[in-house]
Design an enzyme around this catalytic site. Structure first.
Site, PDB file in Angstrom:
ATOM      1  N   GLU A  10     -66.336 -31.693 -76.889  1.00 33.74           N
ATOM      2  CA  GLU A  10     -65.744 -33.016 -77.073  1.00 33.74           C
ATOM      3  C   GLU A  10     -66.683 -34.108 -76.557  1.00 33.74           C
ATOM      4  O   GLU A  10     -66.842 -35.161 -77.185  1.00 33.74           O
ATOM      5  CB  GLU A  10     -64.403 -33.095 -76.345  1.00 33.74           C
ATOM      6  CG  GLU A  10     -63.302 -32.251 -76.971  1.00 33.74           C
ATOM      7  CD  GLU A  10     -62.035 -32.283 -76.129  1.00 33.74           C
ATOM      8  OE1 GLU A  10     -61.136 -33.064 -76.454  1.00 33.74           O
ATOM      9  OE2 GLU A  10     -61.966 -31.524 -75.132  1.00 33.74           O
ATOM     10  N   TYR A  14     -79.564 -43.753 -50.244  1.00 31.72           N
ATOM     11  CA  TYR A  14     -79.529 -43.755 -48.779  1.00 31.72           C
ATOM     12  C   TYR A  14     -79.668 -45.146 -48.166  1.00 31.72           C
ATOM     13  O   TYR A  14     -79.689 -45.270 -46.940  1.00 31.72           O
ATOM     14  CB  TYR A  14     -80.580 -42.825 -48.190  1.00 31.72           C
ATOM     15  CG  TYR A  14     -82.021 -43.089 -48.594  1.00 31.72           C
ATOM     16  CD1 TYR A  14     -82.675 -44.264 -48.246  1.00 31.72           C
ATOM     17  CD2 TYR A  14     -82.733 -42.137 -49.296  1.00 31.72           C
ATOM     18  CE1 TYR A  14     -83.992 -44.489 -48.597  1.00 31.72           C
ATOM     19  CE2 TYR A  14     -84.059 -42.341 -49.647  1.00 31.72           C
ATOM     20  CZ  TYR A  14     -84.684 -43.516 -49.302  1.00 31.72           C
ATOM     21  OH  TYR A  14     -85.989 -43.730 -49.658  1.00 31.72           O
ATOM     22  N   LYS A  69     -89.196 -34.406 -38.346  1.00 33.46           N
ATOM     23  CA  LYS A  69     -89.629 -33.420 -39.337  1.00 33.46           C
ATOM     24  C   LYS A  69     -89.543 -32.031 -38.721  1.00 33.46           C
ATOM     25  O   LYS A  69     -90.080 -31.783 -37.630  1.00 33.46           O
ATOM     26  CB  LYS A  69     -91.075 -33.697 -39.775  1.00 33.46           C
ATOM     27  CG  LYS A  69     -91.283 -35.073 -40.392  1.00 33.46           C
ATOM     28  CD  LYS A  69     -90.650 -35.182 -41.759  1.00 33.46           C
ATOM     29  CE  LYS A  69     -91.411 -34.427 -42.806  1.00 33.46           C
ATOM     30  NZ  LYS A  69     -92.712 -35.007 -43.153  1.00 33.46           N
ATOM     31  N   LYS A  97     -83.167 -35.542 -44.630  1.00 32.88           N
ATOM     32  CA  LYS A  97     -84.325 -36.126 -45.320  1.00 32.88           C
ATOM     33  C   LYS A  97     -84.667 -35.230 -46.511  1.00 32.88           C
ATOM     34  O   LYS A  97     -85.285 -34.190 -46.354  1.00 32.88           O
ATOM     35  CB  LYS A  97     -85.512 -36.236 -44.361  1.00 32.88           C
ATOM     36  CG  LYS A  97     -86.700 -36.977 -44.934  1.00 32.88           C
ATOM     37  CD  LYS A  97     -87.779 -37.145 -43.878  1.00 32.88           C
ATOM     38  CE  LYS A  97     -88.943 -37.954 -44.407  1.00 32.88           C
ATOM     39  NZ  LYS A  97     -89.617 -37.299 -45.545  1.00 32.88           N
ATOM     40  N   CYS A 132    -100.196  -0.431 -69.196  1.00 36.34           N
ATOM     41  CA  CYS A 132    -100.539   0.322 -70.408  1.00 36.34           C
ATOM     42  C   CYS A 132    -101.971   0.822 -70.437  1.00 36.34           C
ATOM     43  O   CYS A 132    -102.356   1.536 -71.368  1.00 36.34           O
ATOM     44  CB  CYS A 132    -100.269  -0.520 -71.652  1.00 36.34           C
ATOM     45  SG  CYS A 132    -101.382  -1.942 -71.847  1.00 36.34           S
ATOM     46  N   GLU A 153     -79.073 -38.621 -41.236  1.00 35.95           N
ATOM     47  CA  GLU A 153     -79.042 -38.200 -42.636  1.00 35.95           C
ATOM     48  C   GLU A 153     -80.105 -37.133 -42.871  1.00 35.95           C
ATOM     49  O   GLU A 153     -81.187 -37.173 -42.258  1.00 35.95           O
ATOM     50  CB  GLU A 153     -79.324 -39.384 -43.562  1.00 35.95           C
ATOM     51  CG  GLU A 153     -78.382 -40.553 -43.395  1.00 35.95           C
ATOM     52  CD  GLU A 153     -78.907 -41.793 -44.106  1.00 35.95           C
ATOM     53  OE1 GLU A 153     -78.601 -41.957 -45.288  1.00 35.95           O
ATOM     54  OE2 GLU A 153     -79.637 -42.577 -43.466  1.00 35.95           O
ATOM     55  N   CYS A 192     -97.858  -3.185 -74.931  1.00 34.62           N
ATOM     56  CA  CYS A 192     -97.672  -3.164 -73.482  1.00 34.62           C
ATOM     57  C   CYS A 192     -96.182  -3.328 -73.169  1.00 34.62           C
ATOM     58  O   CYS A 192     -95.597  -4.378 -73.474  1.00 34.62           O
ATOM     59  CB  CYS A 192     -98.482  -4.295 -72.847  1.00 34.62           C
ATOM     60  SG  CYS A 192     -98.418  -4.330 -71.047  1.00 34.62           S
ATOM     61  N   CYS A 249    -105.002  -2.765 -67.513  1.00 31.84           N
ATOM     62  CA  CYS A 249    -103.609  -3.177 -67.361  1.00 31.84           C
ATOM     63  C   CYS A 249    -102.854  -2.122 -66.558  1.00 31.84           C
ATOM     64  O   CYS A 249    -102.903  -0.935 -66.896  1.00 31.84           O
ATOM     65  CB  CYS A 249    -102.965  -3.344 -68.738  1.00 31.84           C
ATOM     66  SG  CYS A 249    -101.192  -3.702 -68.660  1.00 31.84           S
ATOM     67  N   ASP A 257     -67.233 -29.564 -73.173  1.00 29.89           N
ATOM     68  CA  ASP A 257     -68.594 -29.970 -73.512  1.00 29.89           C
ATOM     69  C   ASP A 257     -68.692 -30.376 -74.977  1.00 29.89           C
ATOM     70  O   ASP A 257     -69.404 -31.322 -75.331  1.00 29.89           O
ATOM     71  CB  ASP A 257     -69.573 -28.822 -73.236  1.00 29.89           C
ATOM     72  CG  ASP A 257     -69.791 -28.617 -71.749  1.00 29.89           C
ATOM     73  OD1 ASP A 257     -69.320 -29.462 -70.962  1.00 29.89           O
ATOM     74  OD2 ASP A 257     -70.412 -27.610 -71.378  1.00 29.89           O
ATOM     75  N   SER A 281     -92.671 -47.062 -44.705  1.00 29.33           N
ATOM     76  CA  SER A 281     -92.477 -45.667 -44.335  1.00 29.33           C
ATOM     77  C   SER A 281     -91.887 -45.601 -42.930  1.00 29.33           C
ATOM     78  O   SER A 281     -91.923 -46.577 -42.172  1.00 29.33           O
ATOM     79  CB  SER A 281     -93.802 -44.907 -44.389  1.00 29.33           C
ATOM     80  OG  SER A 281     -94.744 -45.528 -43.533  1.00 29.33           O
ATOM     81  N   LEU A 282     -91.344 -44.443 -42.588  1.00 29.18           N
ATOM     82  CA  LEU A 282     -90.757 -44.251 -41.266  1.00 29.18           C
ATOM     83  C   LEU A 282     -91.752 -43.573 -40.340  1.00 29.18           C
ATOM     84  O   LEU A 282     -92.606 -42.793 -40.791  1.00 29.18           O
ATOM     85  CB  LEU A 282     -89.496 -43.390 -41.356  1.00 29.18           C
ATOM     86  CG  LEU A 282     -88.313 -43.958 -42.131  1.00 29.18           C
ATOM     87  CD1 LEU A 282     -87.179 -42.941 -42.175  1.00 29.18           C
ATOM     88  CD2 LEU A 282     -87.837 -45.261 -41.522  1.00 29.18           C
ATOM     89  N   CYS A 339    -103.769  -8.874 -70.260  1.00 33.54           N
ATOM     90  CA  CYS A 339    -103.715  -7.668 -71.077  1.00 33.54           C
ATOM     91  C   CYS A 339    -103.564  -8.110 -72.525  1.00 33.54           C
ATOM     92  O   CYS A 339    -102.554  -8.737 -72.872  1.00 33.54           O
ATOM     93  CB  CYS A 339    -102.550  -6.782 -70.668  1.00 33.54           C
ATOM     94  SG  CYS A 339    -102.270  -5.404 -71.805  1.00 33.54           S
ATOM     95  N   ASP A 372     -86.467 -33.923 -49.820  1.00 30.29           N
ATOM     96  CA  ASP A 372     -87.885 -33.901 -50.164  1.00 30.29           C
ATOM     97  C   ASP A 372     -88.069 -34.245 -51.629  1.00 30.29           C
ATOM     98  O   ASP A 372     -88.036 -33.373 -52.508  1.00 30.29           O
ATOM     99  CB  ASP A 372     -88.457 -32.511 -49.854  1.00 30.29           C
ATOM    100  CG  ASP A 372     -89.973 -32.544 -49.729  1.00 30.29           C
ATOM    101  OD1 ASP A 372     -90.534 -33.645 -49.640  1.00 30.29           O
ATOM    102  OD2 ASP A 372     -90.583 -31.463 -49.739  1.00 30.29           O
TER     103      ASP A 372
END
Length: 704
Positions: A35, A227, A315, A115, A412, A113, A433, A409, A33, A82-83, A427, A117
């Site tokens: 280097e 995709y 889905k 899907k 405390c 494939e 606390c 709280c 990293d 859209s599908l 609090c 999100d």
């Protein structure tokens, strides 16, 4: 000389593109990293000195720094339709029947494939170079977010000249997403700061892509999966699967979870296989996409007005469970926010056993009318965060009473407060606390702050419980207690030596990260960097008033009030003195940028609105470089209000009433020396960010 410089820039660019490909696509680190960072720093320096030789898709674009005041729109060459969706296996069989009927019984195959999100993105490549990134938008036009897309580290800016010949120009469709570990970390930070949690990784990714500062986008660690491949005229590939293989060969990230299926039964087997298996992936998925593989057959099947006839998305139904609410636990966070957590009878849900669900705040408890002993319905929001969605009122125990939120709280006993406009009770006993004090210590040593080797959250919590440490400064007293520490269970002499070395090394951590580590409410990484860059020393920062702080880019009024109040507390002033005595960095090293003229000496400015030619960062830099000062409030002493587009009417009215001159961006530039318009803006916080993530933060394997 110029030729040598250009050759060096080209060589560094090619080398870094290769190293990025090896790291993100093949999970191989050819250099350390350190280097890699040194090579990237050299390239950034040369590009700054010789901008005429910098390439548009230079690896330095990965860290961001571009400010986009508004995103232009662009028309999609190929509409992003859209599908059609279904939750039914019977619908998948009907889809198969329609496809086979449309192809008149010809032999065919599907590609299945996962899907993912995230956010659909269209990427244009010309001569192997990324030229544009456009969101789906309304399917015909989308927002151009190219500078933000360039920060995605596993997305190649320059394609590899391997495999099938690359068309001169083509388009790649894919999904930009936020990996689950990154999403969870982001929500943990928001919860600690008392901010509303993000609902799911998709929303988090979408919000990140609309950030105006690409350096902030880079910090969100988004990733990309390709995709689809599109090009003018007929595709050079016969099948979708062949195009996926070519994209992968060219260096584009393609998830290898896809599969060719010859029959609908094989498709359903794939659907069933990933129903549970998907929960083991470090990326959110919500279904399966099924496409006809052959491009010629896709053309024969054609499109409806909204979607292709040759593809469908299955889905997975959201998994829900019904279980009993046993109790509510109230947790106190670093900023004092008291968060209710529902304790449930264990219920299997989305591949895990759920025992707890966040309730966020008192408002949600009241809205659900929750009562102890209720049978509640639980889902995973975006299949990530368990949440209670409702109550089975018919099963409610007789005589149950509404839950009364605590007034003190739970840790405390201090009376809770609820600041105006906030959802959380808090609090206020931040120095007494125990959970708050412990959480502040954990924050101080965290990776993005001091990152002290040999001292993790569990260890520092243990040391706090045993009274070895009380606050951040007391950590630097641990070397004097090395003998005692070595006697603790699970510590030992080697662990203590590592801890002592880690503490010593942390004294070299830059001031901006120390400032972030102090845990001042609302002061996150970006704000800490902006404040440190602007004031350079903790003394100058502590002496600033709230209006002065609010004038710093990225620092609003609420943040400014919080920071100013923190520095005025005697206990915090004592903490800083003890950190200084320990040798912690409380100032930026190196020389501050030198003023270029005194043209604006004695003048004060307020910047408001969005400007056409420069970002607010750049305008502030110009004003300060020529002797002027920036403030955040309008008063009789103000010299000028610099008004941009969308400036609030209240500021204009106040300036007018106080007879403060209102000028525009062009007027301001006319007040400066002619050459000042070409001045570089201040260095972004991203320039100091690591170019490579720490090894092991995300496993590549077949996914990254």
């Amino acid at each position: 000389m110029s030729s040598d410089i250009q050759q060096r820039i080209n060589a560094l660019t090619e080398q870094l593109h290769h190293l990025n490909y090896q790291y993100y696509q093949r999970d191989e680190s050819e250099v350390s990293d350190q280097e890699f960072d040194a090579l990237l720093a050299e390239l950034a320096r040369l590009e700054a000195e010789y901008p005429q030789f910098a390439q548009p898709n230079s690896p330095t674009q990965r860290v961001g720094g571009t400010i986009t005041k508004q995103f232009p729109s662009a028309e999609h060459r190929y509409p992003m339709l859209s599908l059609g969706n279904t939750y039914s296996e019977a619908d998948l069989r009907e889809f198969d029947e329609r496809v086979r009927k449309g192809l008149e019984g010809a032999e065919m195959q599907y590609v299945c494939e996962l899907k993912f999100d995230g956010v659909a993105m269209s990427l244009s490549y010309e001569n192997g170079q990324l030229t544009q990134g456009v969101t789906r938008g309304d399917s015909t036009r989308g927002d151009v977010v190219t500078s933000n897309v360039r920060t995605i580290r596993n997305l190649p800016l320059h394609l590899r000249p391997a495999g099938p010949a690359q068309p001169t120009e083509f388009e790649v469709r894919g999904e930009i997403f936020m990996p689950l570990p990154v999403f969870e970390e982001l929500n943990e930070e928001r919860e600690a700061n008392g901010e509303a949690l993000l609902a799911n990784p998709r929303n988090a990714a979408s919000g990140a892509l609309k950030l105006q500062d690409s350096a902030q986008v880079a910090a969100r660690k988004l990733r990309f999966y390709a995709y689809a491949f599109l090009m003018p005229g007929r595709s050079q590939f016969a099948t979708h699967s062949a195009s996926l293989e070519a994209l992968s060969t060219w260096g584009l990230p393609v998830s290898d979870t896809w599969r060719r299926c010859a029959t609908i039964e094989q498709v359903l087997d794939f659907v069933h296989e990933w129903d549970k298996k998907r929960f083991g992936l470090p990326v959110a998925t919500d279904g399966i996409v099924i496409k006809v593989d052959d491009f010629r057959q896709q053309e024969l099947l054609g499109y409806t007005s909204k979607s292709p006839r040759w593809a469908i998305a299955y889905k997975y139904p959201a998994e829900a469970g019904r279980t009993r609410l046993q109790a509510i636990q109230y947790q106190v966070g670093r900023t004092g926010a008291v968060t209710p957590v529902a304790l449930l009878e264990p219920v299997p849900l989305a591949g895990t056993v759920v025992k707890r669900a966040s309730l966020h705040n008192a408002n949600q408890i009241a809205a659900l009318d929750l009562r102890l002993g209720d049978m509640v319905f639980v889902e995973k929001g975006g299949e990530i965060i368990p949440k209670i969605t409702g109550v089975d009122l018919e099963a409610r125990p007789t005589g149950s009473q509404p839950i009364v939120y605590p007034t003190e709280c739970p840790a405390c006993g201090t009376p809770l407060i609820r600041p105006e406009g906030e959802a959380h009770f808090r609090c206020p006993n931040d120095r007494g606390c125990p959970p708050q004090r412990k959480a502040k210590l954990e924050h101080f040593i965290s990776r993005k702050a001091l990152d002290i080797d040999g001292l993790g959250a569990e260890t520092v919590g243990r040391l706090f419980d045993l009274d070895f440490v009380t606050d951040a400064a007391s950590l630097y007293e641990l070397p004097a207690k090395a003998a005692e520490l070595a006697q603790l269970e699970r510590m030992g002499e080697k662990s203590v030596q590592r801890l002592v070395a880690g503490l010593e090394a942390s004294k070299q951590v830059p001031f901006d990260r120390v400032l972030f580590g102090l845990g001042i409410r609302y002061v996150g990484e970006t704000v800490a960097d902006k404040l440190a860059t602007h004031y350079r020393t903790v003394e100058a920062l502590a002496a600033a008033t709230a209006p002065e702080l609010a004038a710093v880019p990225e620092v609003g009024g609420v943040i400014a009030e919080s920071a100013a109040a923190w520095f005025q507390e005697p206990a915090n002033q004592d903490l800083l003195e003890r950190l200084r005595a320990a040798g912690v960095q409380l100032a930026l090293t190196g020389e501050a940028p030198q003023p270029q003229s005194d043209r604006l000496a004695g003048l004060t400015f307020v910047l408001s609105g969005v400007f056409e030619q420069h970002s607010r960062d750049e305008l502030q830099h110009l004003i300060e470089q020529h002797g002027g000062k920036i403030t955040g409030s309008i008063s009789k002493k103000l010299s000028y209000l610099v008004a941009g587009d969308k400036m609030g009417p209240a500021k204009r009215e106040k300036a007018t009433s106080l007879k403060v001159p209102i000028i525009g961006e062009t007027d301001l530039m006319a007040m400066l020396p002619a050459a000042s318009e070409s001045l570089a803006p201040p260095t972004s916080e991203a320039s100091a960010a690591p170019a490579h993530p720490a090894p092991g933060t995300l496993t590549q394997g077949s996914l990254f």
